[in-house]
Structures are given as structure tokens and as C-alpha cells.
Design an enzyme around this catalytic site. Structure first.
Site, PDB file in Angstrom:
ATOM      1  N   HIS A  22      -8.550   1.488  -1.143  1.00  0.00           N
ATOM      2  CA  HIS A  22      -8.921   1.425  -2.554  1.00  0.00           C
ATOM      3  C   HIS A  22      -8.774  -0.005  -3.049  1.00  0.00           C
ATOM      4  O   HIS A  22      -7.994  -0.787  -2.514  1.00  0.00           O
ATOM      5  CB  HIS A  22      -8.084   2.371  -3.418  1.00  0.00           C
TER       6      HIS A  22
ATOM      7  N   HIS B 295      -7.993  -2.194  -6.570  1.00  0.00           N
ATOM      8  CA  HIS B 295      -7.502  -2.122  -7.951  1.00  0.00           C
ATOM      9  C   HIS B 295      -8.306  -3.092  -8.821  1.00  0.00           C
ATOM     10  O   HIS B 295      -8.558  -4.233  -8.414  1.00  0.00           O
ATOM     11  CB  HIS B 295      -6.044  -2.587  -8.035  1.00  0.00           C
TER      12      HIS B 295
ATOM     13  N   GLN C 192       0.848  -1.203   0.000  1.00  0.00           N
ATOM     14  CA  GLN C 192       0.000   0.000   0.000  1.00  0.00           C
ATOM     15  C   GLN C 192       0.879   1.249   0.000  1.00  0.00           C
ATOM     16  O   GLN C 192       1.819   1.355   0.793  1.00  0.00           O
ATOM     17  CB  GLN C 192      -0.921   0.006   1.233  1.00  0.00           C
TER      18      GLN C 192
HETATM   19  P1  5GP Z   1      -1.442   1.077  -3.657  1.00  0.00           P
HETATM   20  O1  5GP Z   1       0.020   0.802  -3.953  1.00  0.00           O
HETATM   21  O2  5GP Z   1      -1.599   2.009  -2.473  1.00  0.00           O
HETATM   22  O3  5GP Z   1      -2.280  -0.153  -3.546  1.00  0.00           O
HETATM   23  O4  5GP Z   1      -1.988   1.809  -4.950  1.00  0.00           O
HETATM   24  C1  5GP Z   1      -1.924   3.179  -5.167  1.00  0.00           C
HETATM   25  C2  5GP Z   1      -2.239   3.404  -6.622  1.00  0.00           C
HETATM   26  O5  5GP Z   1      -2.660   4.739  -6.784  1.00  0.00           O
HETATM   27  C3  5GP Z   1      -1.039   3.199  -7.552  1.00  0.00           C
HETATM   28  O6  5GP Z   1      -1.391   2.251  -8.566  1.00  0.00           O
HETATM   29  C4  5GP Z   1      -0.786   4.591  -8.134  1.00  0.00           C
HETATM   30  O7  5GP Z   1      -0.382   4.544  -9.483  1.00  0.00           O
HETATM   31  C5  5GP Z   1      -2.126   5.263  -7.972  1.00  0.00           C
HETATM   32  N1  5GP Z   1      -2.093   6.709  -7.761  1.00  0.00           N
HETATM   33  C6  5GP Z   1      -1.339   7.370  -6.860  1.00  0.00           C
HETATM   34  N2  5GP Z   1      -1.598   8.685  -6.887  1.00  0.00           N
HETATM   35  C7  5GP Z   1      -2.575   8.856  -7.825  1.00  0.00           C
HETATM   36  C8  5GP Z   1      -3.273   9.998  -8.318  1.00  0.00           C
HETATM   37  O8  5GP Z   1      -3.067  11.143  -7.893  1.00  0.00           O
HETATM   38  N3  5GP Z   1      -4.220   9.775  -9.286  1.00  0.00           N
HETATM   39  C9  5GP Z   1      -4.479   8.524  -9.772  1.00  0.00           C
HETATM   40  N4  5GP Z   1      -5.431   8.429 -10.713  1.00  0.00           N
HETATM   41  N5  5GP Z   1      -3.828   7.434  -9.342  1.00  0.00           N
HETATM   42  C10 5GP Z   1      -2.879   7.600  -8.381  1.00  0.00           C
END
Ligand code: 5GP
Ligand code: ZN
Length: 137
Positions: free
Chosen positions: A101, A103, A95
Site C-alpha cells: 500500500h 500512504h 510495515q
Molecule cells: P503500514 O504501517 O503497514 O505502512 O500501514 C498500515 C496502515 O493501515 C496504518 O496507517 C493503519 O492505520 C492502517 N490500517 C490498518 N488496518 C486498517 C483497516 O482495517 N482499515 C483502514 N482503513 N486502515 C487500516
């Protein structure tokens, strides 16, 4: 409800514009800015919760309905061969944004060269099995 320092709170509630695929009273689904694959989308609850543990049960249940609805349109529309529903909690789990969130990642045959979601399979030991079953019984 909202965290003023949280980017996904701002995006989910429309304070920062985003490529929105779906929106309802509780969720916004957007395209990931750095997609693992074409159509990589993120399901964001409008209400702030850092992770699954903080997420109210009813929002968690609705999130899966949104995953089915949006995932189906993506899969049919993009004619992909598969779809990952992925949800990370905590830094060691991958994360990076601390607003819950999910995916949605469309998958195509052969894309494993680019997208790695595998692990080295272990062995369930009798000790671990007893310990973990003991958490529930
Ligand atoms: P995590 O690694 O927390 O599961 O996923 C975070 C996701 O958010 C990543 O795939 C990254 O590319 C996406 N992300 C981060 N900042 C932003 C943003 O400002 N806008 C969008 N659309 N995606 C973001
Ligand atoms: Zn937030």
C-alpha cells in the site's frame, strides 16, 4: 491473486466496507482508520502482493498515477501545505499490514510536532559508495 487471510485484500475487493475515495479496475483508495493527519489515505492494489518486491511492474507504475490523481484532489480540496507519499516494506521499515500500500499524508505547516518522518543525516563513505555502485554497474 487474493489472500484469504489478508485484510487489505478484503477491503480492496469490497468484501469489507471502507471509506472509499477512488476505485478503478486495479485499485481502491481508502481513508486510513488511524490517520496521521486529516485526509490520510491508503492506495491498495486489488491484487495481493506483500510488498514492492512482489508487486508486478505494471501495477507499480499504475500506483504512482493513482497517487498523483488522488493526491492532487486531496491537496487542492484540503488546501494543505504539502503531501507525503510513503510506502513501507518490511517490519524494520514500519510495515504493519503485509499487502502493498501507499500512504498519502496531507501535511500542514507546523505539524512536524505531531508527525515525525526525519532521520539523523549520516555521511556517504567511499566504501559504501563503491559497494552500492557495484550493485548496478
Ligand atoms: P503500514 O504501517 O503497514 O505502512 O500501514 C498500515 C496502515 O493501515 C496504518 O496507517 C493503519 O492505520 C492502517 N490500517 C490498518 N488496518 C486498517 C483497516 O482495517 N482499515 C483502514 N482503513 N486502515 C487500516
Ligand atoms: Zn492482500
Amino acid at each position: 491473486m487474493r489472500d484469504d487471510n489478508c485484510i487489505f485484500c478484503k477491503i480492496a475487493n469490497g468484501d469489507i466496507p471502507s471509506a472509499t475515495l477512488y476505485e478503478d479496475e486495479d485499485f481502491r483508495v481508502i481513508l486510513d482508520l488511524n490517520p496521521a493527519a486529516k485526509g490520510h489515505a491508503l492506495i491498495l492494489p486489488k491484487q495481493h502482493a506483500a510488498n514492492l518486491f512482489e508487486l508486478p511492474e505494471e501495477v507499480a507504475a499504475k500506483a504512482m498515477k493513482v497517487a498523483k490523481k488522488v493526491g492532487t484532489v486531496l491537496a487542492e480540496g484540503l488546501s494543505c501545505d504539502g503531501l507525503n507519499v510513503l510506502q513501507n516494506n518490511g517490519e524494520p521499515a514500519g510495515q504493519t499490514v503485509f499487502h502493498f500500500h501507499m500512504h498519502l499524508i496531507p501535511r500542514w505547516k507546523g505539524d512536524v510536532k505531531k508527525i515525525h518522518m526525519t532521520w539523523e543525516p549520516g555521511t556517504l563513505t567511499a566504501e559504501d559508495k563503491e559497494e552500492i555502485l557495484g550493485l548496478f554497474h
